[in-house]
Design a protein around this motif. Sequence first.
Motif, PDB file in Angstrom:
ATOM      1  N   VAL A  63      15.924  36.711  33.410  1.00  0.00           N
ATOM      2  CA  VAL A  63      14.585  37.197  33.726  1.00  0.00           C
ATOM      3  C   VAL A  63      14.729  38.679  34.054  1.00  0.00           C
ATOM      4  O   VAL A  63      15.424  39.038  35.008  1.00  0.00           O
ATOM      5  CB  VAL A  63      13.942  36.445  34.910  1.00  0.00           C
ATOM      6  N   PHE A  64      14.115  39.523  33.233  1.00  0.00           N
ATOM      7  CA  PHE A  64      14.268  40.965  33.336  1.00  0.00           C
ATOM      8  C   PHE A  64      12.968  41.653  33.738  1.00  0.00           C
ATOM      9  O   PHE A  64      11.886  41.147  33.446  1.00  0.00           O
ATOM     10  CB  PHE A  64      14.586  41.568  31.959  1.00  0.00           C
ATOM     11  N   GLN A  65      13.085  42.840  34.302  1.00  0.00           N
ATOM     12  CA  GLN A  65      11.989  43.796  34.281  1.00  0.00           C
ATOM     13  C   GLN A  65      12.109  44.534  32.940  1.00  0.00           C
ATOM     14  O   GLN A  65      13.187  44.574  32.339  1.00  0.00           O
ATOM     15  CB  GLN A  65      12.088  44.788  35.438  1.00  0.00           C
ATOM     16  N   ASP A  66      11.009  45.110  32.460  1.00  0.00           N
ATOM     17  CA  ASP A  66      10.987  45.752  31.140  1.00  0.00           C
ATOM     18  C   ASP A  66      12.155  46.721  30.918  1.00  0.00           C
ATOM     19  O   ASP A  66      12.824  46.669  29.898  1.00  0.00           O
ATOM     20  CB  ASP A  66       9.677  46.525  30.916  1.00  0.00           C
ATOM     21  N   GLN A  67      12.373  47.616  31.865  1.00  0.00           N
ATOM     22  CA  GLN A  67      13.401  48.648  31.700  1.00  0.00           C
ATOM     23  C   GLN A  67      14.796  48.034  31.559  1.00  0.00           C
ATOM     24  O   GLN A  67      15.583  48.445  30.714  1.00  0.00           O
ATOM     25  CB  GLN A  67      13.351  49.613  32.873  1.00  0.00           C
ATOM     26  N   ALA A  68      15.106  47.036  32.365  1.00  0.00           N
ATOM     27  CA  ALA A  68      16.420  46.392  32.282  1.00  0.00           C
ATOM     28  C   ALA A  68      16.561  45.629  30.968  1.00  0.00           C
ATOM     29  O   ALA A  68      17.622  45.656  30.337  1.00  0.00           O
ATOM     30  CB  ALA A  68      16.634  45.453  33.473  1.00  0.00           C
ATOM     31  N   ARG A  69      15.490  44.965  30.527  1.00  0.00           N
ATOM     32  CA  ARG A  69      15.566  44.219  29.270  1.00  0.00           C
ATOM     33  C   ARG A  69      15.839  45.156  28.107  1.00  0.00           C
ATOM     34  O   ARG A  69      16.656  44.862  27.238  1.00  0.00           O
ATOM     35  CB  ARG A  69      14.286  43.426  29.040  1.00  0.00           C
ATOM     36  N   SER A  70      15.189  46.302  28.103  1.00  0.00           N
ATOM     37  CA  SER A  70      15.428  47.291  27.044  1.00  0.00           C
ATOM     38  C   SER A  70      16.841  47.857  27.121  1.00  0.00           C
ATOM     39  O   SER A  70      17.503  48.024  26.097  1.00  0.00           O
ATOM     40  CB  SER A  70      14.422  48.440  27.156  1.00  0.00           C
ATOM     41  N   ALA A  71      17.297  48.137  28.326  1.00  0.00           N
ATOM     42  CA  ALA A  71      18.621  48.749  28.495  1.00  0.00           C
ATOM     43  C   ALA A  71      19.749  47.822  28.051  1.00  0.00           C
ATOM     44  O   ALA A  71      20.700  48.255  27.399  1.00  0.00           O
ATOM     45  CB  ALA A  71      18.825  49.150  29.951  1.00  0.00           C
ATOM     46  N   TYR A  72      19.657  46.550  28.384  1.00  0.00           N
ATOM     47  CA  TYR A  72      20.738  45.612  28.061  1.00  0.00           C
ATOM     48  C   TYR A  72      20.615  44.997  26.678  1.00  0.00           C
ATOM     49  O   TYR A  72      21.596  44.537  26.117  1.00  0.00           O
ATOM     50  CB  TYR A  72      20.846  44.528  29.138  1.00  0.00           C
ATOM     51  N   ASP A  73      19.424  44.978  26.111  1.00  0.00           N
ATOM     52  CA  ASP A  73      19.174  44.557  24.733  1.00  0.00           C
ATOM     53  C   ASP A  73      19.945  43.292  24.347  1.00  0.00           C
ATOM     54  O   ASP A  73      20.674  43.258  23.368  1.00  0.00           O
ATOM     55  CB  ASP A  73      19.512  45.700  23.771  1.00  0.00           C
ATOM     56  N   ILE A  74      19.748  42.241  25.129  1.00  0.00           N
ATOM     57  CA  ILE A  74      20.406  40.962  24.851  1.00  0.00           C
ATOM     58  C   ILE A  74      20.028  40.455  23.460  1.00  0.00           C
ATOM     59  O   ILE A  74      20.850  39.906  22.734  1.00  0.00           O
ATOM     60  CB  ILE A  74      20.046  39.913  25.925  1.00  0.00           C
TER      61      ILE A  74
END
Length: 95
Positions: A63-74
């Motif tokens: 479960v990500f916040q937008d910025q973390a989801r973009s940064a880690y690009d799972i």
Amino acid sequence: MAGKVDYADFLVLMTGRSDRQVQAIAQGIEEALRLKGRRPQSVEGLPHASWVLMDFSDVVVHVFQDQARSAYDIEGLWMDAGRIPVPLPEDESER
């Protein structure tokens, strides 16, 4: 993820809009699964809630916040993995 990694059959990825929403989503998942007799092996990141990882053995939830989801690009890391879309409930699909 089955056949691609040995630690999980499924990865569940979702995004919350704030640390409070990410915490609420993660806690809601944990509570719903606890009621079904499933407990996570571990939960990481809940206090800061920019990225919460929940390990339910065969299912790993991110479960990500937008910025973390973009940064880690799972999604990019597992581009060749199959996708199972989750439909929105009818009352939310119009938003």
